[in-house]
Design a protein around this motif. Structure first.
Motif, PDB file in Angstrom:
ATOM      1  N   ASP A 313       0.823  -1.207   0.000  1.00  0.00           N
ATOM      2  CA  ASP A 313       0.000   0.000   0.000  1.00  0.00           C
ATOM      3  C   ASP A 313       0.858   1.258   0.000  1.00  0.00           C
ATOM      4  O   ASP A 313       0.401   2.325  -0.434  1.00  0.00           O
ATOM      5  CB  ASP A 313      -0.916   0.018   1.228  1.00  0.00           C
ATOM      6  CG  ASP A 313      -1.993  -1.054   1.158  1.00  0.00           C
ATOM      7  OD1 ASP A 313      -2.267  -1.531   0.027  1.00  0.00           O
ATOM      8  OD2 ASP A 313      -2.535  -1.417   2.217  1.00  0.00           O
ATOM      9  N   ALA A 314       2.104   1.164   0.468  1.00  0.00           N
ATOM     10  CA  ALA A 314       2.951   2.339   0.605  1.00  0.00           C
ATOM     11  C   ALA A 314       3.921   2.529  -0.550  1.00  0.00           C
ATOM     12  O   ALA A 314       4.505   3.601  -0.710  1.00  0.00           O
ATOM     13  CB  ALA A 314       3.746   2.269   1.918  1.00  0.00           C
ATOM     14  N   ILE A 315       4.122   1.521  -1.393  1.00  0.00           N
ATOM     15  CA  ILE A 315       5.184   1.560  -2.399  1.00  0.00           C
ATOM     16  C   ILE A 315       4.604   1.367  -3.795  1.00  0.00           C
ATOM     17  O   ILE A 315       3.766   0.489  -4.017  1.00  0.00           O
ATOM     18  CB  ILE A 315       6.244   0.474  -2.123  1.00  0.00           C
ATOM     19  CG1 ILE A 315       6.967   0.759  -0.797  1.00  0.00           C
ATOM     20  CG2 ILE A 315       7.253   0.394  -3.263  1.00  0.00           C
ATOM     21  CD1 ILE A 315       7.943  -0.317  -0.414  1.00  0.00           C
ATOM     22  N   THR A 316       5.069   2.192  -4.728  1.00  0.00           N
ATOM     23  CA  THR A 316       4.776   2.027  -6.152  1.00  0.00           C
ATOM     24  C   THR A 316       6.091   1.989  -6.910  1.00  0.00           C
ATOM     25  O   THR A 316       6.971   2.839  -6.697  1.00  0.00           O
ATOM     26  CB  THR A 316       3.910   3.179  -6.685  1.00  0.00           C
ATOM     27  OG1 THR A 316       2.649   3.178  -6.025  1.00  0.00           O
ATOM     28  CG2 THR A 316       3.694   3.051  -8.182  1.00  0.00           C
ATOM     29  N   LEU A 317       6.232   1.010  -7.778  1.00  0.00           N
ATOM     30  CA  LEU A 317       7.381   0.922  -8.683  1.00  0.00           C
ATOM     31  C   LEU A 317       6.892   1.237 -10.092  1.00  0.00           C
ATOM     32  O   LEU A 317       5.891   0.685 -10.546  1.00  0.00           O
ATOM     33  CB  LEU A 317       8.001  -0.475  -8.641  1.00  0.00           C
ATOM     34  CG  LEU A 317       8.544  -0.931  -7.275  1.00  0.00           C
ATOM     35  CD1 LEU A 317       9.041  -2.365  -7.371  1.00  0.00           C
ATOM     36  CD2 LEU A 317       9.652  -0.004  -6.798  1.00  0.00           C
ATOM     37  N   ARG A 318       7.615   2.123 -10.778  1.00  0.00           N
ATOM     38  CA  ARG A 318       7.156   2.607 -12.082  1.00  0.00           C
ATOM     39  C   ARG A 318       8.290   2.540 -13.094  1.00  0.00           C
ATOM     40  O   ARG A 318       9.436   2.889 -12.788  1.00  0.00           O
ATOM     41  CB  ARG A 318       6.640   4.033 -11.967  1.00  0.00           C
ATOM     42  CG  ARG A 318       6.227   4.699 -13.264  1.00  0.00           C
ATOM     43  CD  ARG A 318       5.568   6.026 -13.004  1.00  0.00           C
ATOM     44  NE  ARG A 318       4.347   5.849 -12.217  1.00  0.00           N
ATOM     45  CZ  ARG A 318       3.815   6.791 -11.448  1.00  0.00           C
ATOM     46  NH1 ARG A 318       4.399   7.966 -11.326  1.00  0.00           N
ATOM     47  NH2 ARG A 318       2.711   6.546 -10.772  1.00  0.00           N
ATOM     48  N   SER A 319       7.951   2.119 -14.306  1.00  0.00           N
ATOM     49  CA  SER A 319       8.886   2.115 -15.424  1.00  0.00           C
ATOM     50  C   SER A 319       8.236   2.833 -16.602  1.00  0.00           C
ATOM     51  O   SER A 319       7.077   2.559 -16.936  1.00  0.00           O
ATOM     52  CB  SER A 319       9.273   0.691 -15.819  1.00  0.00           C
ATOM     53  OG  SER A 319       9.994   0.676 -17.040  1.00  0.00           O
ATOM     54  N   ILE A 320       8.992   3.754 -17.251  1.00  0.00           N
ATOM     55  CA  ILE A 320       8.505   4.474 -18.422  1.00  0.00           C
ATOM     56  C   ILE A 320       9.558   4.326 -19.518  1.00  0.00           C
ATOM     57  O   ILE A 320      10.675   4.844 -19.396  1.00  0.00           O
ATOM     58  CB  ILE A 320       8.256   5.963 -18.115  1.00  0.00           C
ATOM     59  CG1 ILE A 320       7.286   6.129 -16.942  1.00  0.00           C
ATOM     60  CG2 ILE A 320       7.723   6.670 -19.362  1.00  0.00           C
ATOM     61  CD1 ILE A 320       7.197   7.541 -16.423  1.00  0.00           C
ATOM     62  N   THR A 321       9.220   3.603 -20.563  1.00  0.00           N
ATOM     63  CA  THR A 321      10.133   3.355 -21.678  1.00  0.00           C
ATOM     64  C   THR A 321       9.552   4.011 -22.922  1.00  0.00           C
ATOM     65  O   THR A 321       8.355   3.855 -23.208  1.00  0.00           O
ATOM     66  CB  THR A 321      10.298   1.848 -21.931  1.00  0.00           C
ATOM     67  OG1 THR A 321      10.665   1.201 -20.703  1.00  0.00           O
ATOM     68  CG2 THR A 321      11.360   1.583 -22.975  1.00  0.00           C
ATOM     69  N   SER A 354      14.410   6.814 -24.306  1.00  0.00           N
ATOM     70  CA  SER A 354      14.517   7.165 -22.891  1.00  0.00           C
ATOM     71  C   SER A 354      13.959   6.049 -22.031  1.00  0.00           C
ATOM     72  O   SER A 354      13.027   5.331 -22.421  1.00  0.00           O
ATOM     73  CB  SER A 354      13.785   8.479 -22.587  1.00  0.00           C
ATOM     74  OG  SER A 354      12.401   8.366 -22.862  1.00  0.00           O
ATOM     75  N   GLN A 355      14.552   5.902 -20.862  1.00  0.00           N
ATOM     76  CA  GLN A 355      14.098   4.930 -19.872  1.00  0.00           C
ATOM     77  C   GLN A 355      14.114   5.596 -18.508  1.00  0.00           C
ATOM     78  O   GLN A 355      15.113   6.195 -18.110  1.00  0.00           O
ATOM     79  CB  GLN A 355      15.001   3.701 -19.846  1.00  0.00           C
ATOM     80  CG  GLN A 355      14.676   2.699 -18.746  1.00  0.00           C
ATOM     81  CD  GLN A 355      13.291   2.089 -18.901  1.00  0.00           C
ATOM     82  OE1 GLN A 355      12.997   1.479 -19.933  1.00  0.00           O
ATOM     83  NE2 GLN A 355      12.434   2.241 -17.903  1.00  0.00           N
ATOM     84  N   GLU A 356      12.995   5.492 -17.819  1.00  0.00           N
ATOM     85  CA  GLU A 356      12.892   6.066 -16.476  1.00  0.00           C
ATOM     86  C   GLU A 356      12.368   5.012 -15.518  1.00  0.00           C
ATOM     87  O   GLU A 356      11.437   4.268 -15.838  1.00  0.00           O
ATOM     88  CB  GLU A 356      11.961   7.282 -16.480  1.00  0.00           C
ATOM     89  CG  GLU A 356      11.865   7.977 -15.140  1.00  0.00           C
ATOM     90  CD  GLU A 356      11.151   9.309 -15.202  1.00  0.00           C
ATOM     91  OE1 GLU A 356      10.936   9.910 -14.129  1.00  0.00           O
ATOM     92  OE2 GLU A 356      10.812   9.755 -16.328  1.00  0.00           O
ATOM     93  N   LEU A 357      12.983   4.939 -14.337  1.00  0.00           N
ATOM     94  CA  LEU A 357      12.556   4.043 -13.270  1.00  0.00           C
ATOM     95  C   LEU A 357      12.311   4.877 -12.022  1.00  0.00           C
ATOM     96  O   LEU A 357      13.122   5.755 -11.676  1.00  0.00           O
ATOM     97  CB  LEU A 357      13.631   2.983 -12.985  1.00  0.00           C
ATOM     98  CG  LEU A 357      14.022   2.078 -14.153  1.00  0.00           C
ATOM     99  CD1 LEU A 357      15.217   1.209 -13.768  1.00  0.00           C
ATOM    100  CD2 LEU A 357      12.843   1.202 -14.580  1.00  0.00           C
ATOM    101  N   GLN A 358      11.203   4.605 -11.348  1.00  0.00           N
ATOM    102  CA  GLN A 358      10.858   5.348 -10.136  1.00  0.00           C
ATOM    103  C   GLN A 358      10.418   4.407  -9.032  1.00  0.00           C
ATOM    104  O   GLN A 358       9.797   3.367  -9.294  1.00  0.00           O
ATOM    105  CB  GLN A 358       9.717   6.334 -10.403  1.00  0.00           C
ATOM    106  CG  GLN A 358      10.027   7.441 -11.378  1.00  0.00           C
ATOM    107  CD  GLN A 358       8.819   8.325 -11.605  1.00  0.00           C
ATOM    108  OE1 GLN A 358       7.755   8.128 -11.005  1.00  0.00           O
ATOM    109  NE2 GLN A 358       8.959   9.295 -12.489  1.00  0.00           N
ATOM    110  N   LEU A 359      10.745   4.784  -7.815  1.00  0.00           N
ATOM    111  CA  LEU A 359      10.191   4.168  -6.611  1.00  0.00           C
ATOM    112  C   LEU A 359       9.510   5.273  -5.825  1.00  0.00           C
ATOM    113  O   LEU A 359      10.141   6.277  -5.478  1.00  0.00           O
ATOM    114  CB  LEU A 359      11.282   3.497  -5.783  1.00  0.00           C
ATOM    115  CG  LEU A 359      10.815   2.731  -4.527  1.00  0.00           C
ATOM    116  CD1 LEU A 359      11.779   1.599  -4.192  1.00  0.00           C
ATOM    117  CD2 LEU A 359      10.682   3.649  -3.301  1.00  0.00           C
ATOM    118  N   LEU A 360       8.220   5.099  -5.548  1.00  0.00           N
ATOM    119  CA  LEU A 360       7.448   6.081  -4.803  1.00  0.00           C
ATOM    120  C   LEU A 360       7.022   5.476  -3.471  1.00  0.00           C
ATOM    121  O   LEU A 360       6.523   4.347  -3.428  1.00  0.00           O
ATOM    122  CB  LEU A 360       6.218   6.528  -5.593  1.00  0.00           C
ATOM    123  CG  LEU A 360       6.491   7.224  -6.934  1.00  0.00           C
ATOM    124  CD1 LEU A 360       6.536   6.213  -8.068  1.00  0.00           C
ATOM    125  CD2 LEU A 360       5.424   8.274  -7.220  1.00  0.00           C
TER     126      LEU A 360
END
Length: 748
Positions: A313-321, A354-360
């Motif tokens: 519930d607290a963590i989101t992992l995101r990838s944008i390619t 472009s490649q972006e990785l995020q941890l929220l």
């Protein structure tokens, strides 16, 4: 400012990502109040009034009610923003925010304002003046960006966000007719295909005759001929996953745009035309542009895949390619005449991955974003500068600039007490630039690179390959305090940075230092703000005060060169100045007020003090002769909307007025191409059915028919830094005149 009457206040307070659109309405309960606006400017859902940054957003519904055609119209109602088509184009974007931007579209020059299409950074300005269709919202963030997502941006960011697909069958048709034979059709459809899978697409055909005529070719001038489409799919395999795939494509075949000549032809004697939207440009039909067959076309496309996973519930992992590319063939007629005095066939060829990785993270008193961003981009241009009445001679320039950049960023907010929050952020960036540049002068109408195999080589002026790596760490700190339920005050500091590069127009044989490239630029921004709701929730106002210390500004340009000493410039060379220092400060106000249940007002205001503090030229400080480009000292906007019930729906009457102060187009004031302060009046009447299935609208824009200069070329008299060609080649480009458009939308 001293000549400006305080006429204004507030721009539309509407939502950001996943936002509730602004519409004046009754709040829950008996009190009359504005609806709460929810935003995700900091990657989490918040009330806009609690977000301690300067941000404005327009929902798709707000843009729909305004009849907005493209994103340049946002500059009328957002403080400290300039958005215009670049010189000699219809779809290349020139963007400035708080005095920071870049108006040169050549390879080697990166934009100072970052443009995003569905979280994908668009590296090049060609095709970036986006038309507004299939849009959920457009967001504008002012000041340096980079610790929350994507590419670092020294001046600000514009985010164009398309509409999410519905979980029900959704079909929408929109048709518009208007002045100058405008004919637009937009069709959108989406449908669910089984549990958790949705498919959709949009097709747009946008056409219009010209605002003026080309008196030489007989073609329309300032016309529009655009076809675009977008297809997307969404898959939700479970409540913890969201996978989006989207492809977009646009093809702009509008005619070449040439500027208005304020002076008669010095040799040809062609008189000054009566209509500023007319031209006598003939380059598209002359041998000078035969290398591209006189073609004028911009094609752009992109593919994006984004994946969100919520493991807790607290963590989101995101990838944008993402992958994007664009190709442009453009006719630039610098002289604006039928004669081949100063013409340029131009090719831009760009691509990027472009490649972006995020941890929220969002839990308890902590909120955090940690990310990694990678960009691999190639920008190439080939163009001839044909001086048809001198020789004729042609200066060819071919340049490719590759960018390989990576960065890591983080932004953490901790709630120290129930009212006090502290945000700390930082970004480390490494940008590598590789340049391959060749320039040469030829005798003949065109070079061998653009089709003239019989051209005679006169001299190679530049031939080199170079590489340079730039690194930077940019911090951010923000302290916010909730004065109560209805007010938040904040104080922040952030640094913006843009890497250096290489000027493809530089001549290394004459000036070897061009092989070393130009330096990075930095901006230190200090901002304080107050966001509050008052009149028992019937009004909101957001005030920001900022000061920016701008170092090593990248200012590109071109000057004529007399290679044989006969007193006539027969070539040109690029110049890039890392101007020593500028200071930019300002006050911005925006908000909304619900005057009655049916009548609302939207207001905006900005005062800017932008001054070049140091500009060294040959060891001499000429800062008193320089100005910050595309940055009016004052801006104001006021809009009124009255809504009443009519025939099983609501009819809204809207009128607005915007004001911009004087604008200097380039770093040196040139009165003949600079725009004086001006007003723009718009009005709309829109009927919307109660079930939101039908919309009928009439939109009038620039109703006073103001002649507004948006850009120019200065290679003639009237204060230009140098001359090129023989015809006194100064030209000016203008915004649209008065137009009226009728729109019908149907949703089922």
């Amino acid at each position: 400012m001293r000549n400006f009457l305080p006429r204004s206040a507030i721009a539309l307070a509407v939502s950001l990502a996943s936002a509730t659109q602004f519409t004046p309405a009754l709040a829950q309960g008996p009190a009359l109040a504005l609806e709460e606006v929810l935003v995700t400017a900091r990657r989490r859902s918040e009330n806009l009034q609690d977000v301690p940054i300067a941000v404005t957003a327009l929902s798709g519904q707000a843009l729909r009610m305004r009849g907005a055609a493209d994103i340049s119209e946002l500059a009328q109602l957002i403080p400290s923003v300039t958005l215009e088509p670049s010189r000699a184009t219809s779809t290349t974007l020139t963007a400035f925010i708080r005095g920071v931007g870049q108006q040169d579209p050549l390879a080697g020059f990166e934009q100072g304002v970052a443009l995003y299409l569905d979280d994908v950074y668009v590296a090049r300005p060609q095709g970036a003046l986006l038309d507004i269709y299939d849009v959920e919202r457009v967001e504008v963030l002012r000041g340096p960006q980079g610790t929350l997502y994507g590419r670092n941006a020294v001046g600000g960011a514009i985010k164009y966000v398309t509409r999410r697909l519905s979980d029900e069958v959704d079909v929408r048709l929109k048709g518009s007719i208007g002045s100058y034979n405008q004919r637009d059709l937009v069709a959108t459809a989406s449908t669910p295909l089984g549990d958790g899978f949705r498919l959709g697409g949009t097709v747009a055909r946008l056409t219009r005759d010209g605002y003026g005529d080309n008196l030489t070719t007989g073609e329309e001038h300032y016309d529009k001929d655009l076809f675009a489409y977008r297809v997307s799919a969404e898959w939700l395999p479970s409540e913890d996953w969201l996978i989006r795939l989207a492809y977009d494509n646009s093809d702009d075949k509008s005619n070449p745009v040439a500027g208005y000549r304020p002076f008669p032809g010095a040799v040809s004697g062609v008189p000054v035309l009566d209509d500023v939207h007319d031209t006598t440009a003939g380059a598209s039909e002359r041998p000078s542009t035969a290398g591209i067959n006189g073609n004028n076309q911009v094609e752009a496309e992109g593919l994006m895949l984004s994946v969100d996973w919520d493991p807790t519930d607290a963590i989101t992992l995101r990838s944008i390619t993402a992958y994007r590319e664009d190709y442009t063939e453009s006719v630039i007629d610098f002289d604006g005449l039928a004669v081949m005095d100063f013409d340029a066939p131009v090719i831009y060829d760009n691509e990027q991955f472009s490649q972006e990785l995020q941890l929220l993270y969002n839990a308890d008193r902590w909120n955090a974003v940690v990310g990694f961003y990678y960009l691999d981009a190639t920008a190439a241009n080939d163009f001839d500068v044909v001086l048809g009445q001198i020789g004729p001679v042609t200066a060819y320039t071919g340049g490719t600039v590759d960018t390989e950049a990576w960065s890591v960023f983080a932004d953490v907010t901790y709630q120290l007490t129930g009212q006090l929050s502290l945000s700390l952020g930082g970004r480390y960036t490494e940008d590598k630039r590789d340049a391959d540049i060749f320039r040469a002068n030829y005798l003949g109408l065109g070079s061998p690179f653009l089709g003239n195999d019989s051209a005679l080589l006169l001299a190679v002026t530049s031939d080199y390959e170079a590489s340079k790596t730039y690194t930077d760490f940019s911090p951010r700190v923000n302290l916010s305090y909730a004065l109560g339920e209805d007010a938040t005050v904040y104080l922040g500091y952030s640094r913006g940075w843009k890497a250096g590069s290489f000027d493809p127009r530089g001549a290394n044989f004459v000036t070897p230092e061009v092989e070393r490239g130009f330096d990075a630029e930095t901006l230190d921004s200090y901002e304080a703000g107050l966001k509050m709701a008052w009149l028992e929730g019937r009004a909101v106002t957001n005030i920001a005060v900022f000061y920016s210390d701008y170092q090593d500004m990248q200012i590109p340009g071109s000057v004529g060169v007399d290679s044989d000493g006969d007193g006539v410039n027969d070539g040109f060379v690029g110049t890039v100045t890392n101007a020593g220092k500028a200071e930019i400060s300002g006050v911005e106000l925006e908000g909304s007020v619900l005057l009655t249940e049916r009548l609302s007002a939207q207001l905006a205001l900005s005062f800017l003090d932008a001054e070049i503090k140091e500009w060294l030229f040959n060891g001499v400080d000429v800062s008193d002769q320089r100005a910050v480009q595309n940055t009016p000292e004052e801006m104001a906007y006021i809009g009124l909307t009255y809504t009443m019930g009519l025939a099983a729906g609501d009819i809204s009457f809207s009128a607005n007025w915007s004001y911009k102060g004087d604008v200097t187009q380039f770093e040196a004031p040139v009165p003949v191409i600079d725009q004086d302060s001006h007003d723009v009046f718009n009005a709309s009447v829109v009927w919307l059915s109660s079930d939101d299935s039908w919309l009928l609208g009439i939109h009038g824009k620039n109703l006073a028919d103001e002649e507004i200069k948006t850009a120019g070329y200065c290679f003639g008299s009237g204060g230009c830094p140098s001359q090129l060609g023989l015809e006194d080649n100064t030209t000016v480009f203008y915004a649209p005149p008065r137009t009226v458009t009728a729109t019908v939308e149907y949703r089922f």
